[in-house]
Design an enzyme around this catalytic site. Structure first.
Site, PDB file in Angstrom:
ATOM      1  N   ASN A 150      55.217  90.687  -2.636  1.00 16.55           N
ATOM      2  CA  ASN A 150      55.534  89.492  -1.857  1.00 16.55           C
ATOM      3  C   ASN A 150      56.852  88.884  -2.335  1.00 16.55           C
ATOM      4  OD1 ASN A 150      53.946  88.797  -4.152  1.00 16.55           O
ATOM      5  ND2 ASN A 150      53.314  86.862  -3.254  1.00 16.55           N
TER       6      ASN A 150
ATOM      7  N   GLU B 120      58.773  85.364  -1.799  1.00 22.22           N
ATOM      8  CA  GLU B 120      58.713  84.007  -1.241  1.00 22.22           C
ATOM      9  C   GLU B 120      60.110  83.415  -1.066  1.00 22.22           C
ATOM     10  OE1 GLU B 120      55.857  81.922  -3.726  1.00 22.22           O
ATOM     11  OE2 GLU B 120      54.205  83.039  -2.815  1.00 22.22           O
TER      12      GLU B 120
ATOM     13  N   CYS C 276      54.799  88.834   2.870  1.00 18.71           N
ATOM     14  CA  CYS C 276      53.677  89.389   2.116  1.00 18.71           C
ATOM     15  C   CYS C 276      54.013  90.775   1.565  1.00 18.71           C
ATOM     16  CB  CYS C 276      52.449  89.512   3.015  1.00 18.71           C
ATOM     17  SG  CYS C 276      51.630  87.953   3.392  1.00 18.71           S
TER      18      CYS C 276
ATOM     19  N   GLU D  36      52.214  93.452   1.751  1.00 19.02           N
ATOM     20  CA  GLU D  36      51.896  94.512   2.714  1.00 19.02           C
ATOM     21  C   GLU D  36      53.057  94.725   3.683  1.00 19.02           C
ATOM     22  OE1 GLU D  36      50.118  91.913   1.829  1.00 19.02           O
ATOM     23  OE2 GLU D  36      47.966  92.270   1.936  1.00 19.02           O
TER      24      GLU D  36
ATOM     25  N   CYS E  84      46.157  89.081   4.661  1.00 23.16           N
ATOM     26  CA  CYS E  84      46.072  87.973   5.617  1.00 23.16           C
ATOM     27  C   CYS E  84      45.939  88.535   7.036  1.00 23.16           C
ATOM     28  CB  CYS E  84      47.299  87.073   5.497  1.00 23.16           C
ATOM     29  SG  CYS E  84      48.800  87.762   6.230  1.00 23.16           S
TER      30      CYS E  84
ATOM     31  N   CYS F 160      48.995  90.374   8.371  1.00 27.13           N
ATOM     32  CA  CYS F 160      49.199  91.707   7.788  1.00 27.13           C
ATOM     33  C   CYS F 160      48.186  92.711   8.319  1.00 27.13           C
ATOM     34  CB  CYS F 160      49.156  91.643   6.270  1.00 27.13           C
ATOM     35  SG  CYS F 160      50.702  90.976   5.595  1.00 27.13           S
TER      36      CYS F 160
END
Ligand code: THU
Length: 137
Positions: free
Chosen positions: A45, A47, A56, A58, A89, A92
């Site tokens: 990830n 940010e 993310c 993924e 999530c 994803c």
């Protein structure tokens, strides 16, 4: 459905997790994809100070796979730093559905730190995908 991940998948996911850039959530995630070409593609990830711009793990791994010239996910392993569970999530799950069959295994770090296995179909039932965009008569 296979219940054990490709032997290198967990190790790669753990290694890339340590590069996660998560200064805001402190929730570092690593993902490793076994693609149909036999290669493993990794992502973490990333940010951003503008929070919605974060990505993310993924999604990062999917980007690496596509950039590497592969378009089919056979397995994915998702881990977080430290103990505790992680789960992809909703967004994803949809991203994975673009490149994976519903019966592929998704290995995730469980509450006890061990890996748990779910199929994509279990995590994203009644998925909307490419087939819906074809005109049904
Ligand atoms: N995150 C992932 O990278 N993958 C998941 O499966 C769950 C959440 C990230 C997004 C954000 O950077 C942080 O974890 C906290 O939500």
């Amino acid at each position: 459905m296979t219940k054990t991940p490709h032997e290198a998948l967990l190790r790669v996911a753990q290694a890339v997790r340590d590069n996660a850039y998560a200064p805001y959530s402190k929730f570092q995630v690593g993902a490793a994809i076994l693609a149909a070409d036999g290669n493993i593609y990794a992502g973490c990830n990333v940010e951003n100070a503008a929070y919605p711009e974060g990505q993310c793990a993924e999604a990062s791994a999917i980007s690496a796979m596509v950039a590497g010239g592969s378009l089919e996910i056979k397995q994915i392993c998702i881990v977080k730093k430290g103990s505790g569970k992680v789960a992809p999530c909703g967004g994803c799950r949809q991203k994975l559905n673009e490149f994976a069959a519903s019966d592929i295994p998704i290995f995730v770090q469980g509450a006890d730190g061990g890996l748990q296995s779910y199929t994509l179909g279990e995590l994203l039932p009644l998925a909307f995908g490419k087939t819906h965009l074809e005109m049904d008569k």
